[in-house]
Design a protein around this motif. Structure first.
Motif, PDB file in Angstrom:
ATOM      1  N   GLN A   1       0.828  -1.155   0.136  1.00  0.00           N
ATOM      2  CA  GLN A   1      -0.072  -0.014   0.051  1.00  0.00           C
ATOM      3  C   GLN A   1       0.956   1.176   0.085  1.00  0.00           C
ATOM      4  OE1 GLN A   1      -3.499  -0.080  -0.172  1.00  0.00           O
ATOM      5  NE2 GLN A   1      -3.334   2.326  -0.193  1.00  0.00           N
TER       6      GLN A   1
ATOM      7  N   MET B   1       2.326   1.708  -3.480  1.00  0.00           N
ATOM      8  CA  MET B   1       1.229   2.438  -4.408  1.00  0.00           C
ATOM      9  C   MET B   1       1.087   3.770  -3.902  1.00  0.00           C
ATOM     10  SD  MET B   1      -2.512   0.930  -5.321  1.00  0.00           S
ATOM     11  CE  MET B   1      -3.241   1.527  -3.631  1.00  0.00           C
ATOM     12  N   SER B   2       1.099   4.312  -2.876  1.00  0.00           N
ATOM     13  CA  SER B   2       0.806   5.753  -2.669  1.00  0.00           C
ATOM     14  C   SER B   2       2.117   6.518  -2.996  1.00  0.00           C
ATOM     15  CB  SER B   2       0.707   5.943  -1.026  1.00  0.00           C
ATOM     16  OG  SER B   2      -0.399   5.171  -0.476  1.00  0.00           O
TER      17      SER B   2
ATOM     18  N   GLN C   1      -6.598   8.167 -12.742  1.00  0.00           N
ATOM     19  CA  GLN C   1      -7.515   7.206 -12.484  1.00  0.00           C
ATOM     20  C   GLN C   1      -6.982   5.888 -13.170  1.00  0.00           C
ATOM     21  OE1 GLN C   1     -11.469   8.116 -13.594  1.00  0.00           O
ATOM     22  NE2 GLN C   1     -12.149   6.038 -12.836  1.00  0.00           N
TER      23      GLN C   1
ATOM     24  N   ASN D   1      -3.995   4.626 -11.495  1.00  0.00           N
ATOM     25  CA  ASN D   1      -4.550   3.987 -10.241  1.00  0.00           C
ATOM     26  C   ASN D   1      -5.115   2.609 -10.383  1.00  0.00           C
ATOM     27  OD1 ASN D   1      -4.875   4.029  -7.304  1.00  0.00           O
ATOM     28  ND2 ASN D   1      -6.688   5.213  -7.387  1.00  0.00           N
ATOM     29  N   GLU D   2      -5.672   2.428 -11.369  1.00  0.00           N
ATOM     30  CA  GLU D   2      -6.446   1.227 -11.790  1.00  0.00           C
ATOM     31  C   GLU D   2      -5.323   0.166 -11.754  1.00  0.00           C
ATOM     32  OE1 GLU D   2      -8.870   1.836 -14.962  1.00  0.00           O
ATOM     33  OE2 GLU D   2     -10.397   2.976 -13.792  1.00  0.00           O
TER      34      GLU D   2
ATOM     35  N   ASP E   1      -3.850  -0.635  -8.648  1.00  0.00           N
ATOM     36  CA  ASP E   1      -4.633  -1.392  -7.909  1.00  0.00           C
ATOM     37  C   ASP E   1      -4.701  -2.900  -8.479  1.00  0.00           C
ATOM     38  OD1 ASP E   1      -5.521   0.503  -6.244  1.00  0.00           O
ATOM     39  OD2 ASP E   1      -7.392   1.257  -7.436  1.00  0.00           O
ATOM     40  N   LYS E   2      -4.385  -3.059  -9.535  1.00  0.00           N
ATOM     41  CA  LYS E   2      -4.406  -4.363 -10.202  1.00  0.00           C
ATOM     42  C   LYS E   2      -3.130  -5.242  -9.630  1.00  0.00           C
ATOM     43  CE  LYS E   2      -5.485  -7.843 -13.004  1.00  0.00           C
ATOM     44  NZ  LYS E   2      -4.402  -8.732 -12.766  1.00  0.00           N
TER      45      LYS E   2
ATOM     46  N   TYR F   1      -1.537  -4.346  -7.144  1.00  0.00           N
ATOM     47  CA  TYR F   1      -1.534  -4.569  -5.376  1.00  0.00           C
ATOM     48  C   TYR F   1      -2.733  -5.572  -5.112  1.00  0.00           C
ATOM     49  CZ  TYR F   1      -2.688  -3.195  -0.691  1.00  0.00           C
ATOM     50  OH  TYR F   1      -2.698  -3.291   0.735  1.00  0.00           O
ATOM     51  N   ASN F   2      -3.927  -5.635  -5.951  1.00  0.00           N
ATOM     52  CA  ASN F   2      -5.079  -6.357  -5.716  1.00  0.00           C
ATOM     53  C   ASN F   2      -4.421  -8.099  -5.679  1.00  0.00           C
ATOM     54  OD1 ASN F   2      -6.759  -4.768  -5.061  1.00  0.00           O
ATOM     55  ND2 ASN F   2      -7.666  -4.315  -7.114  1.00  0.00           N
TER      56      ASN F   2
ATOM     57  N   CYS G   1      -2.355  -8.562  -2.340  1.00  0.00           N
ATOM     58  CA  CYS G   1      -3.437  -8.661  -1.429  1.00  0.00           C
ATOM     59  C   CYS G   1      -4.219  -9.916  -1.421  1.00  0.00           C
ATOM     60  CB  CYS G   1      -4.254  -7.524  -1.558  1.00  0.00           C
ATOM     61  SG  CYS G   1      -3.634  -6.060  -1.097  1.00  0.00           S
TER      62      CYS G   1
END
Length: 1452
Positions: free
Chosen positions: A583, A586-587, A612, A615-616, A619-620, A622-623, A626
């Motif tokens: 996290q 990513m930040s 955006q 970020n997507e 997020d991919k 990072y997801n 996670c």
């Protein structure tokens, strides 16, 4: 006409014309007479608010009241004001409530002096609408009374004229009667109506002649109908008289003339105590004033003010008032021509103002200068064609036409300036708007332009409507430009957003390369057909192109930055070991993008889009991290939870393998290295959980078996519970190193079998205790030993059935315990049950020998104590239960004993009470047998032996009571019969009472051996018939006395002897009817006594009654002959003395009563005499006063009839003969006074006519005054036989009439002499005959104006005298004037001829022969000029004489 207020909301409202801070409620003064300057002061500032009021455009109805002073004008106007104020509150409200008080807006009071000064108006303007929606304002106007001896006649006429000119409804208030002479002031407007161009249009609108205090209502009824009939009759009567000029003036000047006859308001209104209460005003006056006010003020009947057939508004009214005021104030004497000119000017001003307003309205529809000029020309042409242009002089017409042209030119110029300003500001806005970049800037510029226009518009106040329309056009232009800007602005923003949206959908830069051209093409298509400024459209196209280029560059930069950061994060995230690290990484990447993109000049939406997208992508990545991380933790936790549910170790092993396979299958899309890493971690943790599970599983099995062995030794629930706690602590201590959740799970798992064992133990333990208690309770209810044994077996079966699921060994243990307890309880029950039955039988035998309830109760307590002592070793509850069970039958036996004992005593008392009510011995014996039967029936449930015993006791007591009763009953009847015989011989109530007491004492003495209560009861029973007999005796005696008194009182009210006889018979009947319950012999005896006494009273009544009637008739006849009150009073006292002497032997009260009746009759007759006597004198005196005010014989005779009617109506209750006697006396006296009045009235009228005929022949005031003195002496020498006061009154009245004639004579006479002298003086100054002619005409006009109000014949007579005298003076001075003119011409010839010839001679001589010859020729020229002048004078005189001679000859 009735009011049509309806049921709707009030259509009236009121508005004050005073400043807001003013608290004035009374009327405000707008005109006042300045006596010193002889001018009218106009308080114009009081009406200033009319110009700017919200109702300034309303039509206005002005209602004014004029007339003589002290005739109730202000009082009347307050009714109008009261109506309007009430209707402002509510239309439905009754405006004239009897309990209400009159509104006081116009001051009025009861006084000899006038209250109103000048002209006043109400400070409130009342607004209303008609049904057609016409808006009307109502103004109430009050005027100073005329002929108030303080204001001169010219000043009064000015007030009257101003009021008539201003008002639309003119109420002319006169008193008592319609006399056309009272309307003489209307002659002021003679000839005024003929001056107007349209003969069918009258200069004035409505005239209402209001006649107050009208008395001849029988001939002409009150209201408009009677007034119209009176007006028609009066006009017809004077058609050919000298008052026809007044009729002609009224017809020529007023469009509508009406008359209203108003009754008197009543005497209470005329007092100073009257404060306006409607209840003090006569109802007839209230009704008619209500009709009058509603007729005028109903909205449909209102008359708006017109001048020359044009309506006047509230704002224009001030100008009308000002114009008439100036006209009247500029002339000392009112002149019809000046009033006409003032009206004409007002009409022209009204017309000009109307045309100006019309032009203003037309300018509102003009859009250019040409239209404005054309409209101005049309207005001027229309003005020339107006009917009003025929009024006034040509010079006046031209002046107003010029004034209108100037006003229209000024308005046209203002219109041009407004259009120029509109064009300039519109162009300025278009220039400014090209530079705007936002709608807010556009809005600010638009507001600034409008404020600039509004600021400049203050210059054009006269064209507010045009300015408003121009402002609307400018606003529309600005709005149009603003709208175009807004549309283009929106188009650019929409295309911009569309570009950004298209860019968002493109993945690569190559896909966005051709978007710019597409967007620009769309802009061209959207704006191609727009009706907007081309420069504005090109400006926005240029803006759009620049915007798209800039956005493409920014797009390229952002795309590169995004790809770079995605690669960086993909490399870094592989090193992260926790979710927090992923996290944070990513930040940091997003912050880096924001830092670099913030330094770029690009659209926020585009930057946000790429942010955006970045970020997507992050997020991919990072997801994935996670998901793997969380799934490992989730599977471990899932396995830890599932393993708790497994019952064997093999199940746990299989579950671990399935979890590893599931992890492998669900994460195929994740990065392989990361997936393998998390798979190894998952495997290690699952092995650890499985090992802990195996150890804990085995330990739980071991401890469960151990508790199963230990619990069998527990004796209580607490002990079994404590064993569980010890085992759980052992499990906790031995497994501290195991995984916590799993350890807790197995601890709970261990707790379950322990709890199950403990539950069985607790259930059995509690069930045993419950069954023991239940058996202990049930055994108490058993009646036999077999029932107790059966209950024990039933409960044992219940224990077996309910505990079949429990552990068998534990169940068998508790069943043994239960049987032991049951055996012990049963043994105790058997022992106590047997002992209780023995004691019950023992008590049943003992109680048979008891003598009373107390003894039975003691025995019962002894038995219970014996039971308690012999069963101490038994179980307590069972012993107490059987003690209670034993107590119940013992108490039943005891209760039967007490019940029978109590019932026997009660029946003895009951028989004793019943026997007192028995009237015979048979009844007493029957009552005794009935009670015995009742005793047997009511006690069937008791023991038979005990019941028989108490029945024997009851029978013995009854026999004793019956014997005493029989003895006393017989004795009482004997004594009652004895008293019945004795009382017949008693002479009075006292003697009867003594005998009754003796009989009672005898009864008491002879029955001493009897039972006391029975003896006392029969003593009372004997006392009752004795007292009844005694009471009958007393009642009859008292009733006789009472009836005698009653007859005495009744006979006093009797008017005839027959009534007295009827009353006596009624008394005897009443005695018989009211005493039917008494003994017949005693009643007959007292009836004979009553009859004898009534006869005595009746005889006295007959004697007194006859004497009373005789004396009353004697007084009635005597009183008619009396002439004074003293004689009537003396006669009354004499007759009362006679009455006292003749009735000494009669009963005193009756004699006094008849004396009072006689005195009352005398007082009534005397009062009637006094009232009639005084009323006759009063009416005679009143008629004497009223007749002096009468103007005609008919009026005087009517007063006689009214006096007789008043006498008749005022004495309806007086004796008829006496009233007729006094009515004849009154009639005779009034006839005598009327006869004197007729003689004097006719004499005065004849002498007035004689004086009037005589005075027509005179030309001097001295002759008229001498004749007046002569007439007065003639009247004094005649009529000496008439009543002196009436004669003196008519002498004063004749003097007044002669003075009026003298006054009418003196006015034209004085004017004749003054104007004659004035013309004699003025003609001497005239230089030509034309000037003398003008002076002569002026003299005639002045005489006519100054004598308008004079009598027509006298005025015409003196006009002839004046014409004759003035013509004589004119003829006498005619030659002198012409000769004087000849002398003037001759002197001019001498002067100018001599000088001219002297000058010519001097110049010629000087040129020819030098100065000496010039001087000689100059002198010769003057001599020749003098000769020419003398010659012309002589010729002129000859010509004048010849001309005069010719004129004389022509006349002859």
């Amino acid at each position: 006409m009735a009011s049509s207020s309806g049921t709707m909301k009030s259509s009236f409202t009121s508005v004050s014309i005073l400043p807001d801070n003013s608290n004035q409620q009374d009327a405000i003064q707008i005109f006042k007479i300045d006596a010193k300057k002889r001018k009218m002061i106009f308080y114009e500032d009081q009406l200033e608010l009319l110009k700017s009021a919200k109702f300034k455009d309303y039509k206005v109805c002005v209602i004014s009241v004029t007339g003589s002073y002290r005739t109730g004008k202000s009082f009347l106007l307050n009714f109008f004001l009261h109506f309007l104020k009430k209707k402002c509150q509510s239309v439905e409200q009754e405006w004239m409530d009897v309990n209400d008080t009159l509104t006081s807006g116009f001051l009025w009071e009861k006084s000899s002096q006038g209250v109103t000064d000048g002209i006043l108006i109400c400070p409130e303007i009342f607004l209303t609408k008609t049904k057609e929606g016409e808006k009307i304002a109502i103004i109430l106007m009050d005027t100073q009374g005329m002929s108030d001896h303080q204001t001169s006649y010219p000043e009064c006429t000015k007030i009257f004229a101003l009021s008539a000119l201003i008002s639309s409804v003119h109420i002319y208030n006169i008193q008592n009667k319609l006399d056309l002479e009272q309307l003489g002031v209307l002659q002021l407007f003679a000839g005024y109506g003929a001056m107007f161009s349209d003969s069918d249009k009258k200069p004035f609108q409505h005239l209402v002649i209001l006649i107050r205090d009208w008395v001849n209502h029988e001939e002409y009824g009150f209201g408009f109908e009677g007034g119209e009939n009176l007006l028609i009759s009066t006009f017809k009567k004077h058609e050919k008289s000298n008052l026809s000029e007044i009729q002609k003036t009224i017809r020529d000047n007023f469009a509508n003339v009406r008359c209203f006859l108003m009754p008197k308001p009543g005497s209470k209104v005329e007092t100073r105590e009257f404060k306006g209460g409607f209840n003090k005003i006569k109802e007839i006056f209230r009704d008619h004033v209500k009709t009058f006010v509603e007729d005028i003020l109903t909205p449909e009947n209102l008359v708006p003010k017109k001048i020359d057939n044009k309506f006047i508004t509230v704002a224009e009214l001030l100008g009308v008032i000002n114009g008439y005021w100036r006209c009247i104030n500029e002339n000392d004497k009112l002149c019809i021509e000046s009033i006409y000119m003032a009206t004409t000017k007002i009409s022209f001003e009204h017309l000009v103002n109307g045309k100006v307003e019309e032009y203003k309205k037309r300018l509102g529809s003009c859009t250019d200068r040409t239209q404005a000029n054309n409209e101005k020309s049309e207005i001027l042409k229309a003005f020339e064609k107006q009917r009003e242009m025929k009024l006034g002089t040509e010079k006046l017409q031209d002046s107003f036409k010029k004034q209108l042209a100037q006003l229209l030119d000024a308005l046209c110029k203002e219109f041009h300036r407004i259009l120029n300003q509109e064009d300039v500001l519109g162009n300025e806005y278009i220039e400014h708007v090209k530079e705007c970049t936002t709608l807010e800037e556009m809005e600010k510029i638009k507001d600034r332009i409008l404020k600039k226009f509004q600021k400049s518009a203050n210059i054009f106040n006269s064209l507010k409507e045009v300015q408003e329309l121009s402002e609307q056009r400018l606003t529309g232009l600005l709005h149009k430009v603003y709208k175009d800007f807004h549309i283009l602005f929106d188009h650019v923003n929409v295309l911009k957003m569309e570009y950004i949206q298209v860019v968002k959908e493109r993945i690569t830069l190559e896909q966005t390369s051709k978007v710019n051209e597409t967007i620009l093409e769309k802009f061209r298509d959207k704006t191609k057909n727009m009706d907007c400024n081309d420069q504005l459209r090109d400006r926005f196209k240029q803006r759009l192109t620049i915007l798209l280029d800039t956005m493409y560059k920014n797009l390229h930069t952002l795309f590169d930055l995004m790809n770079q950061l995605i690669k960086e994060y993909s490399e870094s995230v592989k090193e992260c070991r926790t979710l927090i690290e992923g996290q944070e990484m990513m930040s940091r990447i997003l912050a880096k993008f924001e830092e670099k993109s913030d330094n770029m000049d690009c659209e926020n939406e585009l930057r946000d889009h790429f942010k955006q997208r970045l970020n997507e992508s992050l997020d991919k990545a990072y997801n994935d991290f996670c998901m793997l991380f969380n799934q490992v933790n989730q599977l471990i936790m899932e396995y830890s939870e599932r393993v708790k549910e497994y019952k064997t170790l093999d199940q746990a092993k299989e579950a671990m393998k399935r979890i590893l396979v599931t992890f492998e299958e669900e994460n195929l899309n994740c990065e392989k290295k990361l997936r393998d890493h998390f798979k190894n971690s998952l495997n290690i943790q699952l092995d650890k959980v499985y090992n802990d599970f195996c150890k804990l599983f085995n330990h739980v099995i071991q401890l469960t078996e151990e508790y199963s062995n230990l619990v069998k030794e527990c004796k209580t629930l607490e002990e079994a519970q404590e064993r569980i706690k010890v085992l759980l602590v052992t499990f906790e201590v031995e497994n501290l190193n195991r995984e916590t959740n799993l350890r807790d799970h197995f601890k709970q798992l261990l707790n379950a079998p322990l709890d199950e064992v403990y539950r069985d133990f607790r259930i059995l333990f509690n069930h045993v205790n419950e069954l023991i208690k239940e058996y202990s309770e049930r055994v108490k209810e058993c009646k036999t030993l077999d029932e107790a044994l059966t209950e024990r077996q039933r409960i044992s079966l219940i224990f077996d059935e309910k505990n079949s699921d429990c552990e068998k060994k534990l169940q068998a243990h508790f069943k043994n315990r239960l049987n032991e307890e049951f055996y012990k309880i049963y043994n105790d029950y058997h022992k106590v049950f047997t002992h209780a039955n023995q004691l019950k039988d023992e008590y049943s035998n003992i109680i048979k020998g008891c003598k009373g309830s107390k003894e039975a109760h003691v025995e019962m307590q002894r038995i219970l104590m014996k039971f308690q002592e012999e069963n101490l070793n038994c179980e307590t509850e069972i012993r107490d239960h059987f003690k209670k069970a034993l107590n119940t039958p013992l108490e039943e036996i005891h209760n039967d004993f007490c019940l029978l004992s109590e019932r026997v005593n009660r029946l003895i008392k009951e028989y004793f009470e019943r026997v007192k009510e028995c009237k015979t011995l048979e009844q007493a014996e029957a009552e005794m047998q009935g009670i015995l039967v009742t005793f047997g029936e009511e006690n069937l449930n008791c023991g038979k032996e005990l019941r028989d015993h108490f029945k024997q006791r009851l029978n013995a007591e009854f026999n004793k009571i019956y014997n005493d009763y029989r003895k006393v009953f017989t004795h009482a009847n004997q004594l009652k019969d004895e008293y019945s015989n004795i009382i017949k011989g008693c002479k009075g109530s006292k003697e009867a009472h003594v005998e009754m007491q003796r009989i009672l004492m005898k009864f008491q003495e002879e029955n001493l051996n009897c039972e006391t209560e029975i003896r006392d009861h029969f003593k009372k029973a004997l006392n009752t018939p004795l007292e009844e007999m005694h009471n009958d005796f007393c009642l009859l005696s008292e009733h006789v006395n009472q009836l005698i008194k009653e007859y005495f009182e009744r006979v006093k009210e009797c008017k005839t002897l027959e009534q007295a006889e009827v009353e006596m018979q009624g008394i005897l009947v009443t005695f018989g009817e009211e005493n039917l319950n008494c003994g017949k012999e005693l009643r007959d005896h007292f009836k004979q006594r009553l009859n004898a006494q009534l006869d005595d009273v009746h005889k006295d009544f007959i004697t007194l009654f006859n004497l009373l009637n005789q004396l009353i008739m004697e007084y009635s006849e005597s009183v008619k002959e009396f002439r004074t009150l003293e004689e009537a009073l003396a006669e009354r006292l004499r007759i009362l003395g006679i009455f006292d002497e003749k009735n000494l032997n009669c009963e005193k009260k009756l004699r006094d009563h008849f004396k009072n009746r006689l005195n009352a009759a005398f007082i009534k007759a005397y009062d009637d005499f006094r009232i009639l006597f005084n009323h006759v004198n009063q009416l005679t005196q009143e008629y004497s006063n009223l007749v002096k005010e009468c103007q005609t014989l008919e009026e005087a005779h009517e007063h006689i009839m009214m006096a007789l009617v008043a006498f008749e109506e005022g004495h309806l209750n007086t004796e008829r003969e006496l009233k007729d006697h006094f009515k004849q006396q009154l009639n005779a006296r009034l006839d005598k006074m009327f006869e004197d009045f007729s003689v004097l009235f006719k004499e005065a009228e004849e002498l007035k006519k004689l004086y009037y005929e005589s005075v027509k022949k005179y030309r001097t005031l001295g002759e008229a005054m001498d004749k007046q003195t002569e007439i007065s002496k003639i009247f004094e020498n005649r009529n000496l036989n008439c009543e002196k006061k009436l004669r003196n009154h008519f002498k004063k009245r004749l003097d007044g009439l002669l003075k009026e004639v003298y006054t009418d004579f003196s006015r034209p006479c004085v004017h004749f002499n003054r104007l004659n002298d004035e013309y004699c003086r003025d003609i001497q100054q005239c230089k030509s005959l034309e000037e003398a002619d003008e002076k002569l005409k002026a003299i005639y006009v002045t005489f006519a104006q100054n004598t308008l109000n004079c009598e027509v014949e006298l005025r015409d007579k003196f006009m002839e005298y004046l014409k004759k005298e003035c013509l004589q003076i004119y003829n006498d001075n005619k030659t002198k004037i012409e000769m004087k003119r000849v002398d003037d011409v001759s002197n001019g010839i001498v002067f100018w001829g001599g000088n001219i010839l002297a000058a010519i001679g001097g110049v010629t001589g000087g040129i020819v022969g030098g100065p000496v010859l010039g001087a000689l020729m100059s002198g010769a020229g003057k001599s020749v000029g003098s000769a020419l002048g003398a010659t012309s004078r002589a010729i002129g005189k000859v010509v004048v004489k010849v001309k005069n001679y010719n004129n004389e000859a022509a006349e002859e």
